[in-house]
Structures are given as C-alpha cells and as structure tokens.
Enzyme design. Structure first.
Site, PDB file in Angstrom:
ATOM      1  N   ASP A 149      72.207  17.473  26.960  1.00 43.78           N
ATOM      2  CA  ASP A 149      71.726  18.400  27.982  1.00 43.78           C
ATOM      3  C   ASP A 149      72.894  19.250  28.444  1.00 43.78           C
ATOM      4  OD1 ASP A 149      70.971  19.460  30.665  1.00 43.78           O
ATOM      5  OD2 ASP A 149      69.163  18.276  30.323  1.00 43.78           O
ATOM      6  N   SER A 203      69.592  38.596  29.791  1.00 41.18           N
ATOM      7  CA  SER A 203      68.265  39.098  29.452  1.00 41.18           C
ATOM      8  C   SER A 203      68.091  40.526  29.955  1.00 41.18           C
ATOM      9  CB  SER A 203      67.191  38.206  30.084  1.00 41.18           C
ATOM     10  OG  SER A 203      65.904  38.780  29.937  1.00 41.18           O
ATOM     11  N   ASN A 204      67.297  41.290  29.214  1.00 41.40           N
ATOM     12  CA  ASN A 204      66.931  42.638  29.668  1.00 41.40           C
ATOM     13  C   ASN A 204      66.175  42.583  30.989  1.00 41.40           C
ATOM     14  OD1 ASN A 204      63.762  42.927  29.066  1.00 41.40           O
ATOM     15  ND2 ASN A 204      64.679  41.769  27.384  1.00 41.40           N
ATOM     16  N   TYR A 216      62.998  34.423  36.800  1.00 37.00           N
ATOM     17  CA  TYR A 216      63.794  34.261  35.578  1.00 37.00           C
ATOM     18  C   TYR A 216      64.926  35.285  35.546  1.00 37.00           C
ATOM     19  CZ  TYR A 216      65.009  34.857  30.643  1.00 37.00           C
ATOM     20  OH  TYR A 216      65.691  35.005  29.455  1.00 37.00           O
ATOM     21  N   LYS A 252      69.217  34.969  35.600  1.00 34.52           N
ATOM     22  CA  LYS A 252      70.108  35.584  34.616  1.00 34.52           C
ATOM     23  C   LYS A 252      71.140  36.484  35.303  1.00 34.52           C
ATOM     24  CE  LYS A 252      68.825  33.747  30.761  1.00 34.52           C
ATOM     25  NZ  LYS A 252      69.777  32.937  29.966  1.00 34.52           N
ATOM     26  N   SER A 281      63.673  42.033  23.041  1.00 31.65           N
ATOM     27  CA  SER A 281      62.538  41.256  22.536  1.00 31.65           C
ATOM     28  C   SER A 281      62.784  40.907  21.068  1.00 31.65           C
ATOM     29  CB  SER A 281      61.243  42.065  22.670  1.00 31.65           C
ATOM     30  OG  SER A 281      61.047  42.471  24.008  1.00 31.65           O
ATOM     31  N   ARG A 298      55.187  47.590  24.244  1.00 28.94           N
ATOM     32  CA  ARG A 298      56.482  47.541  24.941  1.00 28.94           C
ATOM     33  C   ARG A 298      57.632  47.350  23.974  1.00 28.94           C
ATOM     34  NH1 ARG A 298      59.528  43.246  27.209  1.00 28.94           N
ATOM     35  NH2 ARG A 298      60.888  43.923  28.924  1.00 28.94           N
TER      36      ARG A 298
END
Length: 274
Positions: free
Chosen positions: A54, A114-115, A139, A143, A168, A177
């Site tokens: 983990d 992330s975008n 989320y 980030k 993506s 998208r």
C-alpha cells in the site's frame, strides 16, 4: 538527467495508466512494479520486480524505492469519491511516496496529476499550467493538493518533481469530450519518458494530452520544460462524433465530471439539505 532509463519504480502498476507505462518503459534497466493488488509474476525477473504494498505504508515504499533512479507515482483513486477516501489515497498516498523517495535518496519523482485540477474552466478558455486551479470535484481537489506536496518537496528538499496533468487515456476517443482531452498511449509513454529524463527540473506542472486540435490546455510547458511534443490528434476520429454535440455549446471542461449532479453522491451527509 541521463536520457537512459535506469531503475524506475512505478506505483499503481496494475492500473490502466500503469499498464501503459510498464509496456512503454521496456527499455528501462529495471522496473519495480508496485500495487496493493497482486501483480502477475514478471516474465523476466532480471528486468522487473513486483511488489505488493500500500502506498501509504512509508516503510514499505522506502524498501521498494531502494536503489531507484526515479519514481513514477500513478496509484490513486482515479474518479470521484467520498473525500475521506480520496484524502487517504490521493493526498496521504502522495505524501508517503514523496517522503519515501526522499528517504531512499530518489531525486526524480513523476506525479500523476489530472486535467481535472482545472476542470471548471469553461471550454472556450485556453488553460496554462500556471493559472489558478479550478477543480471540478473532490477528486480534482486532491490532485491540486498532490501537486502542492510535489512543489513543497521540490522547494524544501531539492527533489526534482514533475506533475503530469493526464488527459483521457484511451486507445482512441470514445466520447465527444475526448476530441479535446484524448491522450493516446503513445503520447502517454512519451510524456512519462520525457518527465523521467528532462534536464534542469525543479518543479514542473504540464498537461499530458495529445496534440488535439480542439484541446483546452496549453502544451508549451511540456515542450519547453520536458522536451516533448505530442504526435497524435483526436481530430482523425472527429467524424465519429456529431458536430452539434451539446458539450460544445458551453459549460465546464470537465463535462459530465463537473456540476452539482456529479458531486451530490459524495457530499458529506449524502448531500441532503435541511
């Protein structure tokens, strides 16, 4: 940094991005593949090591990172969820990985951001990585925090940290998208390799997205700081999607990921209002 890939540890190796990165880093001297889910035994034990652990276990991460030249941190909850779960996996996990890398004397860490840290900018806005974050959900908030931790470790300990705001990732676009947000597997590997080998890195945040004609995000950080220019363009698939899709009529770049309906199931107390 040396353009030859040495010993690279990859967290979240069993995930979608992890599998793509594992295949793309086949020229590395050795890959340490880390996931809390069991991984198949490596076909070549001289070139790969599988570690079941983990990411929040700092001591386990220190052991896994021993002798590594770099860490690619991909492990996370990669979708909207309750904030306590996201905080543990995405924020505490990022902190544990950065701290373990520091203790193991690993200088280069590539963080999967992330975008969606900027998913609430409107679709007509061309976003540069140094603009203020506008996350489209919890989320995205985690980030943003992970990027801030990367900046902190770069500034405080002299670590070299690259935060890739991943688009993506799909073999090909599967929704409208994606004509803006698609990241091809080839470009995904290209960005990660560049992030591992770029010279003169302190902290860099860059969008990892293919060279889509309709993209929202600026690519100059990746080109100038990392030396990578993406090669694929979702436009070759544009005929598969309607030109008048409501997505292009306005709204946030996060599309269905943004807005009250997307957030409601994950609000404290179930989103009920007295």
């Amino acid at each position: 940094m040396d353009s030859q890939l040495g010993r690279v540890a990859v967290t979240g190796a069993a995930g979608q991005v992890g599998r793509t990165v594992r295949e793309g880093l086949g020229d590395a001297e050795h890959l340490v593949l880390i996931d809390r889910s069991p991984l198949p035994e490596p076909a070549d034990a001289d070139r790969e090591t599988a570690v079941e652990a983990d990411i929040t276990d700092v001591e386990a991460m220190v052991k896994a990172f021993e002798g590594a030249d770099a860490v690619v941190h991909l492990a996370a909850i990669a979708d909207e969820a309750a904030m306590p779960d996201l905080l543990r996996a995405n924020v505490e996990g990022a902190l544990a990985v950065l701290e373990a890398a520091r203790r193991a004397s690993v200088r280069r860490v590539v963080l999967a951001s992330s975008n969606r840290v900027t998913g609430n900018y409107p679709i007509h806005h061309h976003v540069f990585p140094d603009e203020p974050p506008r996350p489209d959900g919890f989320y995205g908030v985690t980030k943003v925090a992970a990027e801030a931790l990367g900046q902190l470790y770069a500034d405080t300990y002299g670590m070299q940290v690259v935060a890739l705001r991943i688009g993506s990732l799909e073999e090909q676009p599967t929704e409208t998208r994606h004509l803006a947000t698609w990241l091809s597997p080839r470009d995904c590997v290209g960005f990660v390799k560049a992030a591992l080998t770029a010279d003169n890195v302190n902290f860099v945040a860059a969008y990892a997205v293919s060279a889509n004609a309709r993209r929202f995000w600026d690519l100059t950080a990746g080109e100038n700081e990392l030396g990578y220019r993406p090669v694929d363009d979702a436009a070759v698939y544009s005929g598969e999607f309607p030109d008048d899709d409501p997505f292009w009529h306005g709204g946030p770049q996060g599309g269905a990921f943004a807005g009250p309906e997307a957030l409601a199931p994950h609000l404290p107390g179930g989103g009920t209002q007295e």
